[in-house]
Design an enzyme around this catalytic site. Structure first.
Site, short mmCIF file in Angstrom:
data_model
loop_
_atom_site.label_atom_id
_atom_site.label_comp_id
_atom_site.label_asym_id
_atom_site.label_seq_id
_atom_site.Cartn_x
_atom_site.Cartn_y
_atom_site.Cartn_z
N ASP A 196 21.61 31.79 -20.04
CA ASP A 196 21.86 33.01 -19.27
C ASP A 196 20.96 34.15 -19.75
O ASP A 196 20.38 34.89 -18.95
CB ASP A 196 23.35 33.39 -19.42
CG ASP A 196 23.71 34.60 -18.57
OD1 ASP A 196 23.67 34.49 -17.34
OD2 ASP A 196 24.00 35.67 -19.16
N LYS B 290 17.68 36.17 -17.75
CA LYS B 290 17.44 37.62 -17.69
C LYS B 290 16.03 37.94 -18.19
O LYS B 290 15.31 38.75 -17.60
CB LYS B 290 18.49 38.36 -18.52
CG LYS B 290 19.89 38.24 -17.92
CD LYS B 290 20.96 38.86 -18.81
CE LYS B 290 22.35 38.55 -18.27
NZ LYS B 290 23.43 38.98 -19.16
#
Lengths: 357, 357
Positions: free
Chosen positions: B213, B217
């Site tokens: 995750d 980003k």
């Protein structure tokens, strides 16, 4: 996009160079003697260079004769660029305070404005409202914290319908430098003399030490939040007593050591409570204050060193605040902030893709 | 302005409520079973409330019958709103990964998109370029650091022509929470069990502990900087060994204590050098890394506590970096970030004046 730059000092000149580097034209530059408007669609890099060098060497724009430019008065210049310039922007990098000379005329001709200059926004509330009445026509990031994303953060918070409880910040690189030196144990008079010598203060350090510059930034934040305060409503703490206000600069500098003990007592008092002394602005629904505060050692404000600025936004949804920190002064970053604002107004005319693709 | 919200989970539902509060319409809401499109110009507050409550109670949108809405497939819904909705925006609050289902069709019909969903931007480079090819038609703030002004800061830096040297950040509230608990001396397995119980981790904590995750980003930041990396190019350090990847969740949780000593050694090793251990992402011109780093105690990253995110931008002009810090997760702030993005696209249609005047 084509810029007209009012205030052709160090920020204005760097802005022109940065603009050309990314393919934005400069169609006119202005100082207090007049507006030099390019006879072509915009100045070439060589023309701007020549004008910049002449200005740097102390000449006024009215004394710079160039075959490719005409000297106009502000109102005529605004008229001209509104009619002849593609995607025009008026950037104000001056310290001039009357918005009716070129800013309001630009807006009246549907030319958007970008401000690094705080004064037009901190005069009467009436002028502030006129300047900001169409959000598509004004950007003002560099008025607070230079290029740091402070005003865009505020706008985003307001835009979402969030409710602001408190905005607090160290908004002066100069006062930040002085306060962090005091914390290390330096004497107030030595620090001010040193900061003046390094060019960190205005020529007259009282322009920083009075707190008025910080108060102006706080007032811009407050008014953009929808509050209707004036500069005279702000509680401003100066770092010198009232009797130091009207004396000469030389006398002020020579009397500085008289303040050492008073300031030192405040630093020590904070230390006694295991806190640090900082000069901050606070904007709350009930009012604005600029002055010394004692902050917890673990707080973001305490961790600041040197000339960095910091601003924190405490809101209904951000109970742990959103904090922006970094260099809040400097020619390159201030000009860059103005340029980003221009791109925010007309960016898609210059760049199609996101970012620098 | 009128929103179509894909992904009607907690963020999507709060977004609808926030939108109505500031006078933005919601014309359609979607989950994986279909798109419920209002038969009127937009849903009333009561209608949305009814649909929200039914959805919250576990119903799928295809099971919710209302006289004021029609269930359409994504492509038909996009078609419909492009033709019938005033100032339409498609907001993606889902975790769906295929941009060709509704995002690219929306863009093809000149409907701008706002993403909180990272997946469409972190698939193929080709899809990323298609999604971002017109900067007036996409906003993506809430994909990195929720509502924090990280991507707008990046865009402003790039817009000014500044050159980015390094972007570094703690971009996961979950990993931030875990690392700051470890620093206090807590055991890794206890911290993960506790964070899972508090709802700070995904249902399977490996979705956070894998680092993927965070890497997504970082990839969005990198691609917006103009780099052409893929997820497979990123060096990602997982907080568990490869043999923990394919076991069941129950088995994973029971085997967690086996990792305590390994993690503890890393924390202690950092402490031995008077540093703190943090999980960060670093984006540089030469590549991207997501993993554990030892940071100086005086650095902004070290001062982080709990679930706050922090991102710093080091550039040619910002040698002392610009830093943004604050809550980087949470339903209200994520939805608020989406809403601010919508206002950035169409704000002057909703509000004339700057800020909330």
């Amino acid at each position: 996009m084509n810029l007209t730059v009012f205030g052709f000092g160090s920020v204005g000149r760097v802005l022109c160079r940065q603009a050309l580097d990314i393919g934005i034209g400069v169609v006119a530059v202005a100082d207090s003697t007049g507006v030099l408007v390019s006879s072509n669609s915009s100045f070439s890099s060589e023309e701007l260079n020549t004008i910049s060098k002449a200005k740097e060497s102390g000449k006024r724009l009215s004394d710079i004769s160039t075959p490719t430019a005409t000297l106009l008065q502000p109102l005529d210049a605004v008229d001209y660029i509104a009619k002849n310039s593609q995607s025009p922007v008026v950037a104000d990098c001056s310290a001039y305070d009357d918005p009716s000379t070129y800013l309001l005329p630009a807006l009246a001709r549907n030319v958007p404005i970008v401000l690094a200059n705080k004064k037009p926004l901190t005069g009467t509330m009436e002028d502030f409202l006129k300047l900001t009445e169409r959000r598509d026509f004004i950007r003002l990031e560099s008025t607070v914290g230079a290029g740091l994303p402070t005003m865009i953060t505020l706008r985003r918070i307001l835009d979402s319908g969030d409710e602001i409880k408190k905005v607090e910040g160290q908004l002066s690189g100069t006062l930040g430098y002085i306060l962090s030196a005091l914390q290390k144990g330096d004497k107030f008079s030595d620090v001010v003399v040193d900061a003046k010598a390094k060019g960190f203060t205005e020529p007259d350090p009282r322009d920083d030490l009075s707190g008025v510059d910080v108060a102006r930034k706080a007032l811009i934040i407050s008014r953009c939040m929808g509050q209707s305060f004036n500069l005279s409503d702000i509680e401003i703490e100066a770092l010198y007593p009232p009797e130091f206000e009207d004396i000469s600069l030389d006398e002020f500098m020579s009397k500085l050591p008289e303040l050492d003990e008073i300031v030192d007592d405040k630093v020590k008092s904070a230390k006694g409570k295991d806190k640090f002394l900082r000069y901050t602005a606070t904007v709350k629904p009930e009012g604005i204050r600029a002055g010394l505060v004692e902050v917890e050692k673990a707080s973001p404000l305490a961790s600041l060193e040197g000339t960095d600025n910091l601003i924190s936004f405490e809101t209904k949804w951000y109970t742990s605040p959103t904090v922006v920190r970094g260099p809040g002064a400097g020619v390159e970053v201030t000009a860059a902030g103005v340029l980003s604002d221009c791109m925010d107004l007309y960016g898609s005319k210059v760049r199609t893709q996101w970012g620098n693709l």
